[in-house]
Design an enzyme around this catalytic site. Structure first.
Site, mmCIF file in Angstrom:
data_model
loop_
_atom_site.group_PDB
_atom_site.id
_atom_site.type_symbol
_atom_site.label_atom_id
_atom_site.label_comp_id
_atom_site.label_asym_id
_atom_site.label_seq_id
_atom_site.Cartn_x
_atom_site.Cartn_y
_atom_site.Cartn_z
ATOM 1 N N CYS A 164 4.128 -0.847 -2.494
ATOM 2 C CA CYS A 164 3.830 -0.226 -1.200
ATOM 3 C C CYS A 164 4.822 -0.639 -0.123
ATOM 4 C CB CYS A 164 2.403 -0.570 -0.763
ATOM 5 S SG CYS A 164 2.076 -2.341 -0.658
ATOM 6 N N GLU A 205 -5.464 -1.754 2.999
ATOM 7 C CA GLU A 205 -4.031 -2.038 2.875
ATOM 8 C C GLU A 205 -3.410 -0.907 2.071
ATOM 9 O OE1 GLU A 205 -2.631 -4.312 4.501
ATOM 10 O OE2 GLU A 205 -4.324 -5.569 5.086
#
Length: 483
Positions: free
Chosen positions: A247, A213
């Site tokens: 993110c 991820e």
């Protein structure tokens, strides 16, 4: 502890998994409940430790973003666990003909989870819940950049779990690379793309499957159908989540060329309203460390030197950026060119780049030449332009008119694509990620498939399969308009 202790912890988990076999639904639900209880019971210590690790990070933010953010998903897992564990029988009527087909979701074994520093609790707890739901043993390696939070978490874990169920490994025990080199049955990593490459290399020697991820330069597109002021306010707030150290934060915004100045003014105004004071404001989150602070300023210096326009929402009379508190005022940059570091490097701070566009084709072409981000944001109607953008670009997810919607909905898979990651989790998707879908098939026929395939083949069989192949060739040729 030492590396030998790390290997002993791993062996203890592997031995317990083999000895006990797959846990039943009640055991899995209990483990998920204990994980939730651990987070809630330790919330004050965890939030205080995070504030100390950052310098300034309000407890309310850590409580929302790190402690309670995954609780609904954990409840959802516990509620649906037995249904997910049931074997899948894709062709039940085949049993009438003596054929049975089943797929069982079985645990993988020992799962390693490596977390980042930006949401250091949430992003180990949520995948840990999914791994426990799937019946695995779990080893956690939080970020070295948040040592106080990691130690608190390690102490709490020892009170709620035996170390053959779930254990937290600190940097004193092993580096991230040493942890990743263990022969896990699955390795889950959240962090930067460059570190993700290193993690995958470390796991390769053991052929350990990896879920990554990662991040990327997430674009936000303001369509001409959008309300400009509302879009500026929402995008500005999204950029400031964890002071841009997320993110999923938008990194660059595409605005119709005739509206750029109006958008920038609205953006700066929304930031000034949100943060009338930054210096001494315990609600304004610090940059994690000096290295990250200097990197962001270097990006701004490079952009300025190469002709970009840099504007900040620094309150009047405040001397920002401030190295002692590692606080940088919300900043917008326009006039960006491809030779600027800001054009390619993920900012990961309270800085937003704004680009002008005339037609959506320009946006699509720009993004097509760059790595796929974790998320894209569209502000405007669900119309032909949006569908064209959706069809012609790639990203891990698409959110329309707000920040992080996909991440907040545990019915949807969350993950990246290309440079922003591989694999997904959340809800049932997390259960599937940490399970092996093991098929079982049988039949009661008098003939044997093996005997049919194995040579020698009779002349009759040879003629039969040759005839079948030719029939198939003709059928496909007809569909293609050939002879």
């Amino acid at each position: 502890m030492s590396t030998d202790d790390l290997e002993k912890l791993f062996t203890r988990q592997r031995d317990a998994f083999v000895a006990d076999g797959p846990p039943d639904a009640a055991t899995r639900r209990d483990r998920i409940a204990r994980l939730a209880a651990m987070l809630l019971d330790g919330r004050e210590e965890l939030c205080e430790a995070l504030s100390l690790d950052y310098g300034t990070r309000p407890a309310s933010f850590s409580l929302v973003a790190d402690v309670i953010s995954g609780l609904n998903e954990m409840a959802y897992m516990r509620k649906n666990l037995e249904k997910w564990m049931r074997p899948d029988r894709p062709q039940p009527l085949a049993k009438l003909f003596g054929v049975t087909m089943e797929t069982h979701s079985v645990p993988l074994g020992v799962v390693g989870i490596i977390g980042p520093w930006n949401f250091p609790l949430q992003l180990v707890a949520q995948p840990a819940a999914a791994a426990l739901a799937a019946g695995n043993r779990v080893m956690l390696r939080p970020s070295s950049a948040t040592p106080r939070m990691t130690q608190v978490l390690a102490d709490l874990a020892s009170q709620y779990f035996s170390d053959d169920e779930l254990v937290v490994v600190t940097k004193d025990v092993a580096s991230g690379a040493e942890f990743a080199a263990l022969p896990f049955d699955h390795l889950f990593f959240t962090g930067s793309t460059e570190t993700g490459k290193q993690i995958q290399r470390a796991a390769a020697d053991n052929l350990t499957p990896v879920t990554l991820e990662l991040g990327g330069k997430n674009p936000a597109i303001v369509a001409r159908t959008a309300d400009l002021a509302t879009s500026a306010k929402r995008i500005g707030a999204a950029r400031m989540v964890n002071s841009g150290q997320a993110c999923l934060c938008p990194d660059l915004v595409f605005v119709p060329e005739e509206s750029v100045e109006q958008f920038v003014d609205a953006l700066l105004g929304s930031w000034r309203d949100r943060y009338p004071q930054i210096t001494g404001n315990d609600q304004y989150i610090s940059i994690i460390d000096d290295k990250a602070y200097r990197r962001i300023l270097a990006l701004l210096d490079d952009a300025t030197a190469k002709g970009a326009t840099v504007r900040t929402a620094a309150p009047a009379g405040e001397d920002l950026p401030d190295a002692s508190s590692r606080k940088i005022a919300p900043t917008v940059v326009t006039g960006i060119t491809d030779d600027m570091d800001l054009a390619d490097e993920e900012i990961f701070g309270p800085v937003l780049a704004v680009h002008a566009y005339r037609d959506i084709t320009e946006v699509i072409d720009y993004l097509a030449q760059r790595p796929s981000p974790l998320s894209s944001y569209w502000y405007g109607d669900d119309d032909h332009e949006f569908r064209r953008f959706f069809d012609r670009t790639r990203s891990g997810s698409v959110n329309r008119n707000d920040f992080g919607l996909v991440n907040a909905m545990h019915h949807l898979p969350f993950g990246g694509v290309g440079q922003s990651g591989m694999g997904s989790y959340h809800g049932k998707h997390g259960f599937d990620t940490f399970s092996h879908h093991r098929p079982v098939a049988s039949h009661g026929f008098r003939f044997s498939l093996a005997s049919t395939i194995a040579t020698p083949h009779s002349s009759g069989m040879t003629k039969g399969v040759t005839k079948y192949a030719e029939q198939q060739r003709r059928a496909i040729a007809k569909k293609l308009g050939r002879r």
